[in-house]
Design a protein around this motif. Sequence first.
Motif, PDB file in Angstrom:
ATOM      1  N   MET A 270       0.979  -1.179   0.128  1.00 46.04           N
ATOM      2  CA  MET A 270       0.000  -0.024   0.049  1.00 46.04           C
ATOM      3  C   MET A 270       1.050   1.255  -0.010  1.00 46.04           C
ATOM      4  SD  MET A 270      -3.330   1.165   0.033  1.00 46.04           S
ATOM      5  CE  MET A 270      -3.448   3.076  -0.192  1.00 46.04           C
ATOM      6  N   PHE A 272       0.744   5.683  -0.003  1.00 44.97           N
ATOM      7  CA  PHE A 272       0.323   6.687   0.016  1.00 44.97           C
ATOM      8  C   PHE A 272       1.154   7.796  -0.447  1.00 44.97           C
ATOM      9  CE2 PHE A 272      -1.677   4.180   3.380  1.00 44.97           C
ATOM     10  CZ  PHE A 272      -3.097   4.414   3.140  1.00 44.97           C
ATOM     11  N   SER A 293       0.141   0.132 -10.852  1.00 43.02           N
ATOM     12  CA  SER A 293      -1.149   0.328 -10.154  1.00 43.02           C
ATOM     13  C   SER A 293      -2.242  -0.881 -10.408  1.00 43.02           C
ATOM     14  CB  SER A 293      -1.691   1.563 -10.270  1.00 43.02           C
ATOM     15  OG  SER A 293      -1.951   1.748 -11.889  1.00 43.02           O
ATOM     16  N   GLN A 299      -1.869  -1.309  -4.060  1.00 43.84           N
ATOM     17  CA  GLN A 299      -2.611  -0.164  -3.950  1.00 43.84           C
ATOM     18  C   GLN A 299      -1.998   1.198  -3.902  1.00 43.84           C
ATOM     19  OE1 GLN A 299      -5.223  -2.587  -0.959  1.00 43.84           O
ATOM     20  NE2 GLN A 299      -6.502  -0.956  -1.545  1.00 43.84           N
ATOM     21  N   GLU A 301      -2.924   5.485  -3.156  1.00 40.89           N
ATOM     22  CA  GLU A 301      -3.797   6.293  -2.729  1.00 40.89           C
ATOM     23  C   GLU A 301      -3.252   7.836  -2.726  1.00 40.89           C
ATOM     24  OE1 GLU A 301      -6.988   7.728   0.773  1.00 40.89           O
ATOM     25  OE2 GLU A 301      -6.427   5.691   0.604  1.00 40.89           O
ATOM     26  N   PHE A 303      -3.671  11.775  -1.628  1.00 41.00           N
ATOM     27  CA  PHE A 303      -4.509  12.619  -0.990  1.00 41.00           C
ATOM     28  C   PHE A 303      -4.994  13.818  -1.734  1.00 41.00           C
ATOM     29  CE2 PHE A 303      -2.452  10.214   2.517  1.00 41.00           C
ATOM     30  CZ  PHE A 303      -3.224   9.967   3.317  1.00 41.00           C
ATOM     31  N   LYS A 324      -5.654   6.239   8.408  1.00 41.53           N
ATOM     32  CA  LYS A 324      -5.602   5.697   7.013  1.00 41.53           C
ATOM     33  C   LYS A 324      -5.098   4.240   7.160  1.00 41.53           C
ATOM     34  CE  LYS A 324      -7.562   8.468   4.182  1.00 41.53           C
ATOM     35  NZ  LYS A 324      -8.569   8.120   3.132  1.00 41.53           N
ATOM     36  N   TRP A 328      -6.382   0.190   6.307  1.00 45.51           N
ATOM     37  CA  TRP A 328      -5.713  -0.677   5.423  1.00 45.51           C
ATOM     38  C   TRP A 328      -5.301  -2.112   6.148  1.00 45.51           C
ATOM     39  CZ3 TRP A 328      -1.178  -2.820   4.237  1.00 45.51           C
ATOM     40  CH2 TRP A 328      -1.102  -3.720   3.149  1.00 45.51           C
TER      41      TRP A 328
END
Length: 333
Positions: A270, A272, A293, A299, A301, A303, A324, A328
């Motif tokens: 993951m 961010f 991706s 994954q 993400e 913001f 967050k 997850w």
Amino acid sequence: MSRNPNLILKEYIHGEFLSTLYDVAPTSDNEAGLIYILPGNPGLPQYYVPFIKSLQRLLPDFRMVCVSQAGCDTNSLRLQKPDFNSQRYYDLDDQVLHKLDVLKLLLKRYGYFEDFQKKRVIIIGHSIGCWILQNLLLHIKEQNWKIYNLSTIMLFPTVKHIGQSSSGRKFRRILKFAPNISILTATAVYYFCKYLPNRLLQTTINLFMNSPPKHGLLATEDLIYSPSVVYQCVKLGEEEMSRVAEEADNVKSVFWSGSWNGSGRPGNIMAFFAHEDHWIGEHTRAELLQEYSMRDNVQFEIFNKDDGIKHSFCLWNSETIARKVSIWIKKES
């Protein structure tokens, strides 16, 4: 020692790698797993204490551990001397081996190798800690560690082309005109601490950091009162400009595939990203998303601008990022 009694680190590891370890046991009776946090630069756990405390409130079954970068032990008298030329520099490869050594120590100490099918291990990297995380997992794969449920979280990952970011370009320009910037910076810090009154020094830090929260101010005090640690951090930044460029082939094939997971299933990743990040160029973020991706185990993400999330989240956004991350981790279980 840390100038804030609430930030005293619980254990000090001294040996080949000088570092500090912040190790917090789970608040519940059942230890479900280990969350191992690799900091950015400067690599001090003191900056991450509010994040760790917020995360533990949300995940009380997990042990939380944050380890400093090697050579960033602000408790060490050996690292408070001004003779920077004679000091050992711990490069990025040293940092990877150091994190590997500490993780092995933790897994043995808390019985994770014996109970590897039940307990989870989640490695969180921040900034350059993500590059270290990637290479750490390559070693874990190579050594065939028996970690059955291993996953990773990357917070604002500087894993490629860091020198092309806005701050990276500025830093490279400085290096062009001041190639000995690590020694110059550490020397200046040494004399500031020696001759400036403590109150004036605190005011200077506060202004320079745009009025940070108290833990950030105190962590920065810990840093500048150890000028040899400043030397280490700045020199590490120099190396990042040249080393963190194109991704290595084994990072592309092993890390992003998740083949380091001991269960035989791809390990989950993951990542961010902030809406705007002065250490990650938009083109670099776009390259990562385009290339990875679509993988089932990855994954991303990003913001929104209104979220106000910064690269230095551990100063300004600890609670938000902890929430967050915890969401997850719970979904991924």
